[in-house]
Write a protein that holds these residues in place. Structure first.
Motif, PDB file in Angstrom:
ATOM      1  N   ARG A   7       0.933  10.488   0.381  1.00  0.00           N
ATOM      2  CA  ARG A   7       2.183  10.622  -0.363  1.00  0.00           C
ATOM      3  C   ARG A   7       2.050  11.746  -1.391  1.00  0.00           C
ATOM      4  O   ARG A   7       0.968  12.008  -1.904  1.00  0.00           O
ATOM      5  CB  ARG A   7       2.519   9.315  -1.094  1.00  0.00           C
ATOM      6  CG  ARG A   7       2.838   8.151  -0.155  1.00  0.00           C
ATOM      7  CD  ARG A   7       4.169   8.363   0.549  1.00  0.00           C
ATOM      8  NE  ARG A   7       4.485   7.281   1.479  1.00  0.00           N
ATOM      9  CZ  ARG A   7       4.174   7.285   2.769  1.00  0.00           C
ATOM     10  NH1 ARG A   7       3.538   8.326   3.283  1.00  0.00           N
ATOM     11  NH2 ARG A   7       4.523   6.279   3.551  1.00  0.00           N
ATOM     12  N   GLY A   8       3.183  12.384  -1.716  1.00  0.00           N
ATOM     13  CA  GLY A   8       3.192  13.401  -2.760  1.00  0.00           C
ATOM     14  C   GLY A   8       2.800  14.785  -2.297  1.00  0.00           C
ATOM     15  O   GLY A   8       2.360  15.610  -3.093  1.00  0.00           O
ATOM     16  N   LEU A  53       0.830  -1.208   0.000  1.00  0.00           N
ATOM     17  CA  LEU A  53       0.000   0.000   0.000  1.00  0.00           C
ATOM     18  C   LEU A  53       0.864   1.257   0.000  1.00  0.00           C
ATOM     19  O   LEU A  53       0.497   2.263  -0.612  1.00  0.00           O
ATOM     20  CB  LEU A  53      -0.944  -0.010   1.199  1.00  0.00           C
ATOM     21  CG  LEU A  53      -2.020  -1.094   1.191  1.00  0.00           C
ATOM     22  CD1 LEU A  53      -2.825  -1.069   2.483  1.00  0.00           C
ATOM     23  CD2 LEU A  53      -2.952  -0.943  -0.013  1.00  0.00           C
ATOM     24  N   ASP A  54       1.991   1.202   0.683  1.00  0.00           N
ATOM     25  CA  ASP A  54       2.896   2.339   0.669  1.00  0.00           C
ATOM     26  C   ASP A  54       3.444   2.570  -0.739  1.00  0.00           C
ATOM     27  O   ASP A  54       3.527   3.708  -1.216  1.00  0.00           O
ATOM     28  CB  ASP A  54       4.035   2.102   1.657  1.00  0.00           C
ATOM     29  CG  ASP A  54       4.925   3.327   1.807  1.00  0.00           C
ATOM     30  OD1 ASP A  54       4.507   4.270   2.480  1.00  0.00           O
ATOM     31  OD2 ASP A  54       6.033   3.330   1.224  1.00  0.00           O
ATOM     32  N   SER A  85       0.927   9.002  -6.572  1.00  0.00           N
ATOM     33  CA  SER A  85       1.305  10.422  -6.577  1.00  0.00           C
ATOM     34  C   SER A  85       2.290  10.709  -7.696  1.00  0.00           C
ATOM     35  O   SER A  85       2.265  11.791  -8.293  1.00  0.00           O
ATOM     36  CB  SER A  85       1.901  10.824  -5.226  1.00  0.00           C
ATOM     37  OG  SER A  85       3.147  10.189  -5.009  1.00  0.00           O
ATOM     38  N   GLY A  86       3.127   9.713  -8.011  1.00  0.00           N
ATOM     39  CA  GLY A  86       4.111   9.919  -9.071  1.00  0.00           C
ATOM     40  C   GLY A  86       3.489  10.039 -10.448  1.00  0.00           C
ATOM     41  O   GLY A  86       3.840  10.941 -11.221  1.00  0.00           O
ATOM     42  N   GLY A 126      -0.043  14.536  -8.287  1.00  0.00           N
ATOM     43  CA  GLY A 126      -0.856  15.092  -7.219  1.00  0.00           C
ATOM     44  C   GLY A 126      -0.441  14.459  -5.914  1.00  0.00           C
ATOM     45  O   GLY A 126       0.610  13.820  -5.820  1.00  0.00           O
ATOM     46  N   ALA A 127      -1.241  14.650  -4.893  1.00  0.00           N
ATOM     47  CA  ALA A 127      -1.012  13.961  -3.621  1.00  0.00           C
ATOM     48  C   ALA A 127      -1.957  12.772  -3.558  1.00  0.00           C
ATOM     49  O   ALA A 127      -3.131  12.886  -3.914  1.00  0.00           O
ATOM     50  CB  ALA A 127      -1.261  14.905  -2.453  1.00  0.00           C
ATOM     51  N   SER A 128      -1.434  11.638  -3.124  1.00  0.00           N
ATOM     52  CA  SER A 128      -2.260  10.433  -3.066  1.00  0.00           C
ATOM     53  C   SER A 128      -2.674  10.132  -1.638  1.00  0.00           C
ATOM     54  O   SER A 128      -1.953  10.439  -0.679  1.00  0.00           O
ATOM     55  CB  SER A 128      -1.498   9.236  -3.638  1.00  0.00           C
ATOM     56  OG  SER A 128      -0.408   8.891  -2.790  1.00  0.00           O
TER      57      SER A 128
END
Length: 355
Positions: free
Chosen positions: A244-245, A116-117, A124-125, A129-131
């Motif tokens: 993330r992100g 999941l990480d 996000s990559g 954006g931000a995930s």
């Protein structure tokens, strides 16, 4: 969006095309779209003055806005919602995006938390954006427990669940622990708790130690108690929301200091896990991708961000978590919707396979 849907139906072809071109231009560049730009792209050859009249009508309807005098138009939140609901063309998932997401499976899919990480980082990559990845509650039965020495004063207790999820805690064991006492402690726990959930384990282990102390030596007994204490974490909530992100939003072009402050506040709220339940509730009315724009939900209304989110399900078709992407309202919705949809399916399949 029922209030705006009739407006799209009642537009003539020229008005609909002008509206679509303005929104698409804004989503691509983030800049207002002017009438002279549209004269070069419309399928119908009309004057800039005619286009300006159409844009003024759309502004009157609340679908476009003029941020500056003579600076062209941008869609309002209402306009974006109508575009997403009625004119958005969702693309096929690109092969590069698919490969990046598939690569998160890696070689060790038994470690669900690690998977999941990786999914959050990949999401996000590929979207810039931000995930957000909301992991499932891990009340699955325990399959295996192990103690690992990390040195004279540090040890690791590892729990493997029947759904493939792996969690671990570092703790300080009593002096004198040996590989033999660690094996004995692990064997004692595995015989006792296999098939039980973590909460059931916590309730029963201490009572079992008191009742069966003769079956386990003092070092192993201490290790069992310390291992269980490492898992108790009284008053702490396990990390369920993976974000993330963050830098993708904080570094977006054209964002003013006021906008950045709102985005920082959004992430502060997420990091404090205030709204985990609300985040999951956003997905519970259906099993598909949902799009929230600006102030349409309380989680992200202050930051003026948009959220594309989808739940994922276990083998019993029960919603157990969600994945999503946050970004500015000028997200490339047509590209991001299939990315989020595919990611949710990928996570759901892996969780179901591990069950």
């Amino acid at each position: 969006m029922t209030d705006a849907a009739p407006k799209l139906d009642h537009m003539n072809d020229r008005t609909r095309e002008v509206f679509r071109r303005v929104v698409e231009g804004y989503l691509e560049t983030g800049e207002p779209v002017g009438s002279r730009t549209l004269t070069r792209t419309l399928s119908e050859k009309v004057s800039a003055a005619t286009i300006r009249n159409v844009m003024q009508d759309l502004e009157y309807l609340g679908l476009l806005d003029s941020p500056h005098i003579s600076a062209g138009r941008v869609p309002t939140q209402l306009g974006l919602r109508m575009f997403v609901d009625g004119l958005l063309e969702v693309r096929e998932l690109g092969p590069g995006d698919r490969e990046a997401l598939d690569a998160t499976l890696g070689s060790n899919t038994d470690d669900v938390s690690g998977f999941l990480d990786r999914v959050g980082s990949a999401l996000s990559g590929v979207t810039q954006g931000a995930s957000l990845v909301l992991s499932p509650k891990h009340e699955a039965p325990i399959r295996h427990i192990e103690f690992v020495s990390l040195g004279p004063e540090r040890a690791l207790v590892v729990l493997v669940f029947s759904d493939g999820h792996v969690e671990n805690r570092v703790f300080t064991p009593a002096p004198g622990q040996t590989p033999s006492s660690m094996r004995e402690a692990a064997n004692f726990l595995n015989a006792l708790v296999e098939g039980k959930t973590l909460s059931e384990m916590r309730r029963e282990v201490r009572a079992a130690i008191a009742a069966r102390r003769q079956e386990i030596d003092s070092l192993a007994s201490q290790l069992v108690e310390e291992g269980v204490a490492a898992w108790a974490d009284d008053g702490q909530v396990p990390e369920r929301l993976i974000v993330r992100g963050r830098a993708n939003l904080l570094g977006q072009d054209g964002a003013g200091e006021e906008e950045l402050d709102l985005i920082r506040a959004l992430f502060d709220d997420l990091e404090r896990k205030r709204d985990i339940a609300e985040f999951l509730e956003l997905t519970e009315t259906g099993d598909g991708v949902r799009i929230f724009i600006g102030s349409e939900n309380k989680l992200f209304s202050l930051s003026g961000s948009s959220l594309v989110v989808s739940p994922y399900m276990n083998a019993d078709r029960k919603i157990i978590g969600a994945v999503g992407v946050i970004g500015p309202t000028r997200l490339n919705y047509g590209r991001i919707v299939p990315i989020v949809d595919y990611t949710a399916q990928l996570v759901g399949r892996l969780i179901s396979d591990r069950s």
